[in-house]
Design a protein around this motif. Structure first.
Motif, PDB file in Angstrom:
ATOM      1  N   UNK A  54       0.652  -1.526   0.221  1.00  0.00           N
ATOM      2  CA  UNK A  54       0.528  -0.127   0.146  1.00  0.00           C
ATOM      3  C   UNK A  54       0.513   1.437   0.944  1.00  0.00           C
ATOM      4  N   UNK A  55       0.349   2.636  -0.187  1.00  0.00           N
ATOM      5  CA  UNK A  55       0.738   3.753   0.273  1.00  0.00           C
ATOM      6  C   UNK A  55      -0.065   4.108   0.279  1.00  0.00           C
ATOM      7  N   UNK A  56       0.270   5.289   1.271  1.00  0.00           N
ATOM      8  CA  UNK A  56      -0.490   7.002   1.486  1.00  0.00           C
ATOM      9  C   UNK A  56      -0.323   7.692   0.254  1.00  0.00           C
ATOM     10  N   UNK A  57      -1.961   7.798   0.087  1.00  0.00           N
ATOM     11  CA  UNK A  57      -1.705   9.676  -0.361  1.00  0.00           C
ATOM     12  C   UNK A  57      -1.917  10.871   0.703  1.00  0.00           C
ATOM     13  N   UNK A  58      -2.166  10.296   1.387  1.00  0.00           N
ATOM     14  CA  UNK A  58      -2.938  11.939   2.499  1.00  0.00           C
ATOM     15  C   UNK A  58      -2.360  10.804   4.211  1.00  0.00           C
ATOM     16  N   UNK A  59      -1.089  10.911   4.615  1.00  0.00           N
ATOM     17  CA  UNK A  59      -1.366  10.723   6.221  1.00  0.00           C
ATOM     18  C   UNK A  59      -1.523  11.656   6.623  1.00  0.00           C
TER      19      UNK A  59
ATOM     20  N   UNK B  23       5.855  11.746  -2.399  1.00  0.00           N
ATOM     21  CA  UNK B  23       5.722  11.693  -1.703  1.00  0.00           C
ATOM     22  C   UNK B  23       5.994  10.368  -0.416  1.00  0.00           C
ATOM     23  N   UNK B  24       6.190  10.793   0.424  1.00  0.00           N
ATOM     24  CA  UNK B  24       7.476   9.309   1.066  1.00  0.00           C
ATOM     25  C   UNK B  24       5.441   8.498   1.535  1.00  0.00           C
ATOM     26  N   UNK B  25       5.746   7.762   1.353  1.00  0.00           N
ATOM     27  CA  UNK B  25       4.880   6.279   2.290  1.00  0.00           C
ATOM     28  C   UNK B  25       4.376   6.168   3.498  1.00  0.00           C
ATOM     29  N   UNK B  26       3.730   5.486   4.367  1.00  0.00           N
ATOM     30  CA  UNK B  26       4.039   5.522   5.649  1.00  0.00           C
ATOM     31  C   UNK B  26       5.262   6.477   6.574  1.00  0.00           C
ATOM     32  N   UNK B  27       5.391   5.277   6.854  1.00  0.00           N
ATOM     33  CA  UNK B  27       6.416   5.735   7.936  1.00  0.00           C
ATOM     34  C   UNK B  27       8.238   5.535   7.140  1.00  0.00           C
ATOM     35  N   UNK B  28       7.532   5.452   6.101  1.00  0.00           N
ATOM     36  CA  UNK B  28       9.263   5.704   5.277  1.00  0.00           C
ATOM     37  C   UNK B  28       9.550   4.544   5.480  1.00  0.00           C
ATOM     38  N   UNK B  29      11.214   4.737   4.682  1.00  0.00           N
ATOM     39  CA  UNK B  29      12.094   5.809   4.205  1.00  0.00           C
ATOM     40  C   UNK B  29      11.534   5.932   2.653  1.00  0.00           C
TER      41      UNK B  29
ATOM     42  N   UNK C   6       9.689  -3.802  -0.447  1.00  0.00           N
ATOM     43  CA  UNK C   6      10.863  -3.548   0.099  1.00  0.00           C
ATOM     44  C   UNK C   6      10.496  -3.895   2.021  1.00  0.00           C
ATOM     45  N   UNK C   7      11.602  -4.246   2.995  1.00  0.00           N
ATOM     46  CA  UNK C   7      11.103  -4.436   4.472  1.00  0.00           C
ATOM     47  C   UNK C   7      11.244  -2.914   5.137  1.00  0.00           C
ATOM     48  N   UNK C   8       9.975  -2.652   6.313  1.00  0.00           N
ATOM     49  CA  UNK C   8      10.599  -2.005   7.639  1.00  0.00           C
ATOM     50  C   UNK C   8      10.413  -0.327   6.039  1.00  0.00           C
ATOM     51  N   UNK C   9       9.853  -0.425   5.530  1.00  0.00           N
ATOM     52  CA  UNK C   9       9.713   1.162   3.983  1.00  0.00           C
ATOM     53  C   UNK C   9       8.583   1.531   4.560  1.00  0.00           C
ATOM     54  N   UNK C  10       7.812   1.650   4.971  1.00  0.00           N
ATOM     55  CA  UNK C  10       6.341   2.293   5.106  1.00  0.00           C
ATOM     56  C   UNK C  10       5.692   1.739   3.935  1.00  0.00           C
ATOM     57  N   UNK C  11       5.096   0.563   3.446  1.00  0.00           N
ATOM     58  CA  UNK C  11       4.548  -0.031   2.111  1.00  0.00           C
ATOM     59  C   UNK C  11       3.677  -1.378   2.967  1.00  0.00           C
ATOM     60  N   UNK C  12       3.436  -1.722   4.093  1.00  0.00           N
ATOM     61  CA  UNK C  12       2.969  -2.320   4.865  1.00  0.00           C
ATOM     62  C   UNK C  12       2.733  -3.796   3.646  1.00  0.00           C
ATOM     63  N   UNK C  13       3.955  -4.105   4.077  1.00  0.00           N
ATOM     64  CA  UNK C  13       4.585  -5.005   3.923  1.00  0.00           C
ATOM     65  C   UNK C  13       4.378  -7.027   4.153  1.00  0.00           C
TER      66      UNK C  13
ATOM     67  N   UNK D 102      -5.029   8.522   4.032  1.00  0.00           N
ATOM     68  CA  UNK D 102      -5.906   7.367   2.820  1.00  0.00           C
ATOM     69  C   UNK D 102      -5.130   6.752   2.028  1.00  0.00           C
ATOM     70  N   UNK D 103      -5.215   5.092   2.039  1.00  0.00           N
ATOM     71  CA  UNK D 103      -4.678   4.191   1.986  1.00  0.00           C
ATOM     72  C   UNK D 103      -5.054   3.857   0.229  1.00  0.00           C
ATOM     73  N   UNK D 104      -4.166   3.783  -0.508  1.00  0.00           N
ATOM     74  CA  UNK D 104      -4.333   2.933  -1.916  1.00  0.00           C
ATOM     75  C   UNK D 104      -3.749   1.247  -1.924  1.00  0.00           C
ATOM     76  N   UNK D 105      -3.948   0.906  -2.776  1.00  0.00           N
ATOM     77  CA  UNK D 105      -3.657  -0.795  -2.583  1.00  0.00           C
ATOM     78  C   UNK D 105      -3.206  -0.632  -4.463  1.00  0.00           C
ATOM     79  N   UNK D 106      -1.325  -0.967  -4.013  1.00  0.00           N
ATOM     80  CA  UNK D 106      -0.470  -1.114  -5.769  1.00  0.00           C
ATOM     81  C   UNK D 106      -0.240  -2.645  -5.705  1.00  0.00           C
ATOM     82  N   UNK D 107      -0.058  -2.506  -7.170  1.00  0.00           N
ATOM     83  CA  UNK D 107      -0.021  -3.352  -7.921  1.00  0.00           C
ATOM     84  C   UNK D 107       1.938  -4.850  -7.346  1.00  0.00           C
ATOM     85  N   UNK D 108       2.509  -4.095  -7.057  1.00  0.00           N
ATOM     86  CA  UNK D 108       3.356  -4.170  -6.118  1.00  0.00           C
ATOM     87  C   UNK D 108       2.832  -5.532  -4.751  1.00  0.00           C
TER      88      UNK D 108
END
Ligand code: C5P
Length: 291
Positions: free
Chosen positions: A9-14, A252-258, A97-104, A30-36
């Motif tokens: 996921x990415x955050x379009x707004x946080x 934009x940065x996603x979640x808590x980044x980086x 990627x791990x610890x990236x703010x992408x909700x893996x 505002x969370x958005x699912x992505x195909x990654x």
């Protein structure tokens, strides 16, 4: 063998708008699912003498034991659904990627819950899955729902949002990760108890999404964590500028980044930009939003 996709996921707004007594924070996101995505595969054997969960992971930097959210999701599912005497062999093929703010990690947990519920013929309702997902992590309920959502509370109050057509996103990440609790602590240091904090306008992003015009997102996209994470991850700040210089409509940065992401209207520009970022030795993936 059965399979399930675990989408990032990415955050379009946080925006982080308050600190609760339990130490968690109230969000407007505002969370958005992505195909990654990661891929979860499972081999399930019934009628074995003892319930057993086995986990392997393609990324050796990730613990493949009972601390892993995928393992914990399987254990909690079996316990809640009252299923015993099964062997669940799970494999996580990691691409997020791990610890990236992408909700893996949350994506993997949600995918395990979905996969097991499919195998066990929907023994738990979506509401029950969301409830146990919330126990595993604040982002898991969103990962179970997916698409585009307005997320409030600690991230568990979800309202699906209608959007225009899907668009191209380039996700980039330099070396190093961010610990989410540490990122929240840095925000606490900045805002104290949030008593004097003025939240940013979240409604602009929903108006922009409803209009289906990705250019409008650039005036509405916001991430409160940028103030505390970009100064200590200068390469993330540089990647954000690089995305904008190379044609991203917004970055934009996603979640808590980086990790940072750029929205592109031209797939060719996104691919060229991704190739340049990989040449710098960093992670880059061109993907699409998933509505
Ligand atoms: O729920 P999850 O385990 O993903 O959260 C990781 C950490 O992030 C929590 O332990 C907490 O410190 C912080 N957090 C928070 N407020 C939220 C979500 C997470 O303070 N809404």
């Amino acid at each position: 063998m059965i399979y399930e996709n675990a989408n990032a996921k990415i955050n379009l707004f946080l925006d982080v708008v308050g600190r609760r007594e339990d130490g968690y924070h109230d969000l407007k996101s505002c969370m958005q699912t992505v195909s990654l995505s990661d891929t979860i595969s499972a081999e399930i054997t019934e009628d074995v003498p003892e319930t057993e969960i086995l986990l392997t992971c393609s990324d050796k930097n990730l613990a493949a034991d009972e601390k892993n959210l995928a393992y914990r999701a399987a254990a909690l599912y079996l316990e809640t659904a009252g299923i015993t005497n099964v062997r669940v062999k799970l494999h996580v093929e990691k691409r997020i990627p791990l610890s990236a703010g992408l909700g893996g990690g949350s994506a993997d947990a949600a995918a395990v819950l979905r996969l097991l519920n499919r195998y066990f013929k929907n023994r738990l309702s979506h509401e029950e899955l969301s409830r146990i997902g919330g126990k595993l992590g604040a982002d898991v309920p969103f990962c179970l729902t997916g698409g585009t959502c307005r997320c409030e509370g600690v991230g568990d109050i979800l309202t699906p949002v209608t959007t225009g057509p899907d668009y191209t996103v380039l996700i980039a990440k330099a070396d190093g990760g961010v610990s989410t609790p540490e990122a929240f602590r840095l925000l606490d240091d900045l805002h104290g108890d949030f008593a004097h904090y003025t939240p940013h306008d979240a409604e602009k992003i929903y108006k922009a999404l409803a209009g289906g015009n990705v250019h409008a997102l650039s005036h509405a996209a916001y991430n409160a964590f940028e103030d505390v994470i970009l100064p200590i991850h200068p390469e993330a700040a540089k990647l954000k500028t690089f995305l904008l210089d190379r044609g991203a409509v917004t970055a934009l940065m996603s979640g808590s980044g980086p990790s940072v992401f750029g929205i592109f209207v031209s797939d060719v520009r996104a691919e060229v930009c991704a190739a340049a970022i990989r040449k710098m030795g960093f992670f880059a993936a061109v993907c699409r939003t998933v509505g």
